[in-house]
Design a protein around this motif. Structure first.
Motif, PDB file in Angstrom:
ATOM      1  N   ILE A  10      49.119  27.577  37.255  1.00 39.46           N
ATOM      2  CA  ILE A  10      48.535  26.243  37.450  1.00 39.46           C
ATOM      3  C   ILE A  10      48.351  25.548  36.094  1.00 39.46           C
ATOM      4  CG2 ILE A  10      46.554  24.965  38.358  1.00 39.46           C
ATOM      5  CD1 ILE A  10      48.118  26.519  40.529  1.00 39.46           C
ATOM      6  N   ALA A  11      47.644  26.238  35.179  1.00 42.04           N
ATOM      7  CA  ALA A  11      47.332  25.617  33.886  1.00 42.04           C
ATOM      8  C   ALA A  11      48.595  25.318  33.083  1.00 42.04           C
ATOM      9  CB  ALA A  11      46.409  26.553  33.084  1.00 42.04           C
ATOM     10  N   GLU A  30      57.693  32.469  31.862  1.00 41.13           N
ATOM     11  CA  GLU A  30      56.998  33.026  33.039  1.00 41.13           C
ATOM     12  C   GLU A  30      57.560  34.416  33.314  1.00 41.13           C
ATOM     13  OE1 GLU A  30      54.482  32.383  35.406  1.00 41.13           O
ATOM     14  OE2 GLU A  30      55.231  34.266  36.263  1.00 41.13           O
ATOM     15  N   ARG A  36      56.068  31.586  41.522  1.00 45.85           N
ATOM     16  CA  ARG A  36      55.415  32.353  42.588  1.00 45.85           C
ATOM     17  C   ARG A  36      54.947  31.388  43.669  1.00 45.85           C
ATOM     18  NH1 ARG A  36      50.907  34.690  39.302  1.00 45.85           N
ATOM     19  NH2 ARG A  36      50.174  35.529  41.265  1.00 45.85           N
ATOM     20  N   TYR A  40      46.995  33.216  48.360  1.00 50.26           N
ATOM     21  CA  TYR A  40      45.771  32.889  49.072  1.00 50.26           C
ATOM     22  C   TYR A  40      45.561  31.369  49.149  1.00 50.26           C
ATOM     23  CZ  TYR A  40      44.849  33.326  44.088  1.00 50.26           C
ATOM     24  OH  TYR A  40      44.950  33.240  42.727  1.00 50.26           O
ATOM     25  N   ASP A  43      40.556  26.183  47.716  1.00 50.65           N
ATOM     26  CA  ASP A  43      39.925  24.873  47.869  1.00 50.65           C
ATOM     27  C   ASP A  43      40.158  24.130  46.567  1.00 50.65           C
ATOM     28  OD1 ASP A  43      38.952  25.485  50.389  1.00 50.65           O
ATOM     29  OD2 ASP A  43      37.217  26.513  49.538  1.00 50.65           O
ATOM     30  N   ARG A 102      47.692  28.509  47.078  1.00 51.08           N
ATOM     31  CA  ARG A 102      47.776  28.370  45.619  1.00 51.08           C
ATOM     32  C   ARG A 102      49.213  28.095  45.174  1.00 51.08           C
ATOM     33  NH1 ARG A 102      50.076  30.860  42.246  1.00 51.08           N
ATOM     34  NH2 ARG A 102      49.655  30.896  40.014  1.00 51.08           N
ATOM     35  N   THR A 124      58.732  37.657  28.943  1.00 47.11           N
ATOM     36  CA  THR A 124      57.366  37.590  28.426  1.00 47.11           C
ATOM     37  C   THR A 124      57.416  37.712  26.907  1.00 47.11           C
ATOM     38  OG1 THR A 124      55.154  38.542  28.627  1.00 47.11           O
ATOM     39  CG2 THR A 124      56.955  40.090  28.653  1.00 47.11           C
ATOM     40  N   ASP A 286      42.548  30.568  33.428  1.00 45.60           N
ATOM     41  CA  ASP A 286      41.885  31.866  33.594  1.00 45.60           C
ATOM     42  C   ASP A 286      41.972  32.712  32.330  1.00 45.60           C
ATOM     43  OD1 ASP A 286      41.146  31.268  36.144  1.00 45.60           O
ATOM     44  OD2 ASP A 286      42.338  32.820  37.128  1.00 45.60           O
ATOM     45  N   GLY A 296      35.418  29.162  43.436  1.00 45.47           N
ATOM     46  CA  GLY A 296      36.238  28.367  44.362  1.00 45.47           C
ATOM     47  C   GLY A 296      36.864  27.167  43.685  1.00 45.47           C
ATOM     48  N   GLU A 297      37.014  27.209  42.374  1.00 39.65           N
ATOM     49  CA  GLU A 297      37.442  26.002  41.670  1.00 39.65           C
ATOM     50  C   GLU A 297      38.336  26.284  40.467  1.00 39.65           C
ATOM     51  OE1 GLU A 297      34.195  23.762  40.034  1.00 39.65           O
ATOM     52  OE2 GLU A 297      35.388  21.929  39.899  1.00 39.65           O
ATOM     53  N   GLY A 298      38.784  27.540  40.326  1.00 38.36           N
ATOM     54  CA  GLY A 298      39.533  27.913  39.115  1.00 38.36           C
ATOM     55  C   GLY A 298      40.766  27.064  38.885  1.00 38.36           C
ATOM     56  N   THR A 299      41.446  26.654  39.961  1.00 40.92           N
ATOM     57  CA  THR A 299      42.664  25.865  39.763  1.00 40.92           C
ATOM     58  C   THR A 299      42.325  24.486  39.185  1.00 40.92           C
ATOM     59  OG1 THR A 299      42.555  25.081  42.035  1.00 40.92           O
ATOM     60  CG2 THR A 299      43.948  26.986  41.624  1.00 40.92           C
TER      61      THR A 299
HETATM   62  C1  LIG Z   1      41.535  35.413  46.108  1.00 38.74           C
HETATM   63  C2  LIG Z   1      41.333  34.231  45.224  1.00 38.74           C
HETATM   64  C3  LIG Z   1      40.850  33.067  45.756  1.00 38.74           C
HETATM   65  C4  LIG Z   1      40.693  31.946  44.947  1.00 38.74           C
HETATM   66  N1  LIG Z   1      40.221  30.808  45.495  1.00 38.74           N
HETATM   67  C5  LIG Z   1      40.184  29.696  44.757  1.00 38.74           C
HETATM   68  C6  LIG Z   1      39.791  28.453  45.338  1.00 38.74           C
HETATM   69  O1  LIG Z   1      39.396  28.364  46.508  1.00 38.74           O
HETATM   70  N2  LIG Z   1      39.856  27.339  44.566  1.00 38.74           N
HETATM   71  C7  LIG Z   1      40.299  27.387  43.277  1.00 38.74           C
HETATM   72  O2  LIG Z   1      40.404  26.331  42.643  1.00 38.74           O
HETATM   73  N3  LIG Z   1      40.619  28.546  42.685  1.00 38.74           N
HETATM   74  C8  LIG Z   1      40.583  29.690  43.389  1.00 38.74           C
HETATM   75  N4  LIG Z   1      40.927  30.872  42.804  1.00 38.74           N
HETATM   76  C9  LIG Z   1      41.175  30.916  41.349  1.00 38.74           C
HETATM   77  C10 LIG Z   1      42.533  30.364  40.953  1.00 38.74           C
HETATM   78  O3  LIG Z   1      43.583  30.983  41.672  1.00 38.74           O
HETATM   79  C11 LIG Z   1      42.753  30.576  39.467  1.00 38.74           C
HETATM   80  O4  LIG Z   1      41.603  30.196  38.761  1.00 38.74           O
HETATM   81  C12 LIG Z   1      43.919  29.751  38.964  1.00 38.74           C
HETATM   82  O5  LIG Z   1      45.100  30.161  39.623  1.00 38.74           O
HETATM   83  C13 LIG Z   1      44.069  29.875  37.451  1.00 38.74           C
HETATM   84  O6  LIG Z   1      45.234  29.265  37.022  1.00 38.74           O
HETATM   85  P1  LIG Z   1      45.997  29.793  35.732  1.00 38.74           P
HETATM   86  O7  LIG Z   1      47.216  28.944  35.610  1.00 38.74           O
HETATM   87  O8  LIG Z   1      45.054  29.890  34.606  1.00 38.74           O
HETATM   88  O9  LIG Z   1      46.395  31.290  36.078  1.00 38.74           O
HETATM   89  P2  LIG Z   1      47.348  31.820  37.222  1.00 38.74           P
HETATM   90  O10 LIG Z   1      47.372  30.906  38.369  1.00 38.74           O
HETATM   91  O11 LIG Z   1      46.952  33.229  37.431  1.00 38.74           O
HETATM   92  O12 LIG Z   1      48.790  31.772  36.560  1.00 38.74           O
HETATM   93  C14 LIG Z   1      49.150  32.617  35.500  1.00 38.74           C
HETATM   94  C15 LIG Z   1      50.671  32.676  35.421  1.00 38.74           C
HETATM   95  O13 LIG Z   1      51.007  33.467  34.275  1.00 38.74           O
HETATM   96  C16 LIG Z   1      52.039  34.366  34.633  1.00 38.74           C
HETATM   97  N5  LIG Z   1      51.974  35.500  33.731  1.00 38.74           N
HETATM   98  C17 LIG Z   1      51.104  36.534  33.767  1.00 38.74           C
HETATM   99  N6  LIG Z   1      51.362  37.383  32.758  1.00 38.74           N
HETATM  100  C18 LIG Z   1      52.398  36.858  32.072  1.00 38.74           C
HETATM  101  C19 LIG Z   1      53.110  37.280  30.917  1.00 38.74           C
HETATM  102  N7  LIG Z   1      52.819  38.426  30.301  1.00 38.74           N
HETATM  103  N8  LIG Z   1      54.125  36.494  30.469  1.00 38.74           N
HETATM  104  C20 LIG Z   1      54.451  35.340  31.111  1.00 38.74           C
HETATM  105  N9  LIG Z   1      53.806  34.908  32.220  1.00 38.74           N
HETATM  106  C21 LIG Z   1      52.793  35.659  32.683  1.00 38.74           C
HETATM  107  C22 LIG Z   1      51.746  34.714  36.081  1.00 38.74           C
HETATM  108  O14 LIG Z   1      52.886  35.237  36.733  1.00 38.74           O
HETATM  109  C23 LIG Z   1      51.309  33.365  36.625  1.00 38.74           C
HETATM  110  O15 LIG Z   1      52.407  32.604  37.073  1.00 38.74           O
HETATM  111  C24 LIG Z   1      41.037  32.012  43.568  1.00 38.74           C
HETATM  112  C25 LIG Z   1      41.504  33.196  43.023  1.00 38.74           C
HETATM  113  C26 LIG Z   1      41.638  34.312  43.830  1.00 38.74           C
HETATM  114  C27 LIG Z   1      42.139  35.592  43.229  1.00 38.74           C
END
Ligand SMILES: Cc1cc2nc3c(=O)[nH]c(=O)nc-3n(C[C@H](O)[C@H](O)[C@H](O)COP(=O)(O)OP(=O)(O)OC[C@H]3O[C@@H](n4cnc5c(N)ncnc54)[C@H](O)[C@@H]3O)c2cc1C
Length: 392
Positions: A10-11, A30, A36, A40, A43, A102, A124, A286, A296-299
């Motif tokens: 997402i980020a 990635e 991906r 799940y 919200d 997601r 990676t 994250d 419920g707000e990490g995205t």
């Molecule tokens: C069960 C569950 C329910 C949730 N419910 C909610 C909700 O209701 N509302 C909400 O807003 N948030 C929710 N979240 C949280 C939310 O999913 C995360 O906060 C959000 O996805 C964070 O985004 P991100 O881009 O930081 O990380 P991620 O979405 O985890 O993306 C990280 C990316 O990095 C990639 N990656 C990992 N390691 C490497 C590497 N070594 N090299 C290259 N790429 C790599 C992964 O494959 C992935 O594509 C929930 C989380 C879980 C587990």
């Protein structure tokens, strides 16, 4: 500026979008072989909702998303014991609101990149060498390249964080809960647009019916041991062990799980750091400040961080040090408050006692009343941050 972003979740893509829009040159790497999908149901609201609005994504997100009608709490016989109309939630958080897989959110953000951003899938970073003038990055499969900055957007178990800031244990705060989620096809019953929850002492199961005859299941359970089985068979065995005698639809949900190859399984943790930057490397999403699913707000928060980091880099011209500092200054106190508030809600996902469940059911029933919803939901969840205007 040539900016390497590790992680197309997402980020990462949200950051790439804004960097490209400001004339910088982002590259995504990635680990997964392709974007991906699925996953799940999340919200989505708050500051991230506003960032999506500024990216022009809302029509697509609202079309893909679900307008959940009701949150329903059931007992072991499937009898409704509590619940509330889901609009109490959107009203209380004070912004637009939708629920969607997601992976659909990730795909929508990624789709907005068009051809502005190179993406290296299935690789990676193996090594990061920061110098005064640039960063030499060696990939596991694609050789070495030079960038001006590196961004770790690779999630809770960030590899960039490990390489540049040190081992995860220093920053991880395990909240004593494990989570598992999976999707199955053709599951019955379906309760359209109703989020079904079955709480028990120390654990909870939820299900939500989606389009195309798919159903999402979410398990949360208290576990003092942070270690988990790393293989699918071990994870399924642990879930069977915890939920097989649990009542409600647990036996049939576990039977549906047997036919599934993709189960999300992890510990519920937060990442707490005092700084998100080190030389030419910076963390977002994250990787920097996981709030955990309890918020419920990490995205949305990940998108807000991406928006602010890109904006500050634009604002700072070439001065990335000042830009990193302003990004951290603006976002870190806000994220820390979110983490505190989320950590306090842990008992909702794995209630500690029968009394706790009764109390929660009582409160959930009262959420029909706007002032109660505002007190119990709005207080901790409403985003007390104003997103700057960076000129677009
Ligand atoms: C069960 C569950 C329910 C949730 N419910 C909610 C909700 O209701 N509302 C909400 O807003 N948030 C929710 N979240 C949280 C939310 O999913 C995360 O906060 C959000 O996805 C964070 O985004 P991100 O881009 O930081 O990380 P991620 O979405 O985890 O993306 C990280 C990316 O990095 C990639 N990656 C990992 N390691 C490497 C590497 N070594 N090299 C290259 N790429 C790599 C992964 O494959 C992935 O594509 C929930 C989380 C879980 C587990």
């Amino acid at each position: 500026m040539r900016i390497l972003i590790s992680g197309a979740g997402i980020a990462g893509p949200a950051l790439a979008y804004w960097l490209a829009r400001y004339g910088m040159t982002p590259t995504l790497v990635e680990r997964a072989p392709r974007l991906r999908t699925g996953g799940y149901v999340i919200d989505f609201w708050g500051a991230g909702f506003e960032v999506a609005n500024r990216m022009g994504l809302l029509p697509d997100l609202l079309r893909t998303g679900y307008a959940v009608r009701e949150v329903r709490v059931v007992d072991r016989n499937g009898q409704k014991v509590s619940g509330f109309p889901a609009d109490a939630f959107s009203r209380a958080v004070g912004s637009g609101f939708t629920s969607l897989p997601r992976g659909d959110l990730a795909a929508t953000i990624y789709g907005a990149l068009g051809d502005t951003t190179e993406t290296i899938f299935g690789d990676t970073i193996a090594h990061i060498d920061q110098t005064k003038d640039d960063v030499q990055v060696t990939f596991e499969r694609h050789g070495s390249r030079t960038f001006d900055l590196v961004v770790g957007a690779d999630g809770l178990h960030s590899h960039v964080r490990e390489l540049v800031f040190g081992p995860e244990q220093q920053f991880e705060r395990y909240l004593g809960i494990k989570v598992a989620a999976f999707e199955a096809e053709g599951y019955r019953p379906r309760d359209e647009l109703v989020y079904m929850m079955y709480p028990q002492v120390g654990q909870e199961v939820s299900r939500f019916s989606m389009r195309n005859d798919r159903t999402m299941f979410l398990f949360t359970f208290a576990d003092s041991d942070p270690k988990s089985p790393s293989d699918l068979a071990g994870q399924k065995a642990l879930l069977r062990d915890r939920f097989a005698r649990s009542g409600w639809e647990c036996p049939q949900i576990l039977a549906a799980m047997e036919h599934v190859n993709d189960v999300y399984f992890d510990r519920v943790s937060q990442i707490r750091m005092d700084r998100w930057t080190q030389g030419r490397t910076v963390l977002i999403g994250d990787a920097a400040a996981c709030v955990s699913l309890l918020a419920g707000e990490g995205t949305g928060l990940a998108m807000a961080e991406a928006y602010v980091l890109a904006g500050e880099l634009r604002h700072g011209g070439g001065d990335y040090i000042a830009a990193f500092a302003r990004y951290q200054e603006r976002m870190m106190p806000f994220l820390k408050r979110k983490q505190e508030s989320a950590a306090q809600s842990a008992s909702s996902f794995a209630p500690k006692s029968a009394c706790g469940i009764t109390f929660r059911n009582f409160v959930t029933r009262l959420l029909r009343l706007p002032f109660v919803a505002d007190f119990f939901i709005g207080r901790g969840l409403r985003d007390d941050i104003k997103l700057p205007d960076y000129g677009f």
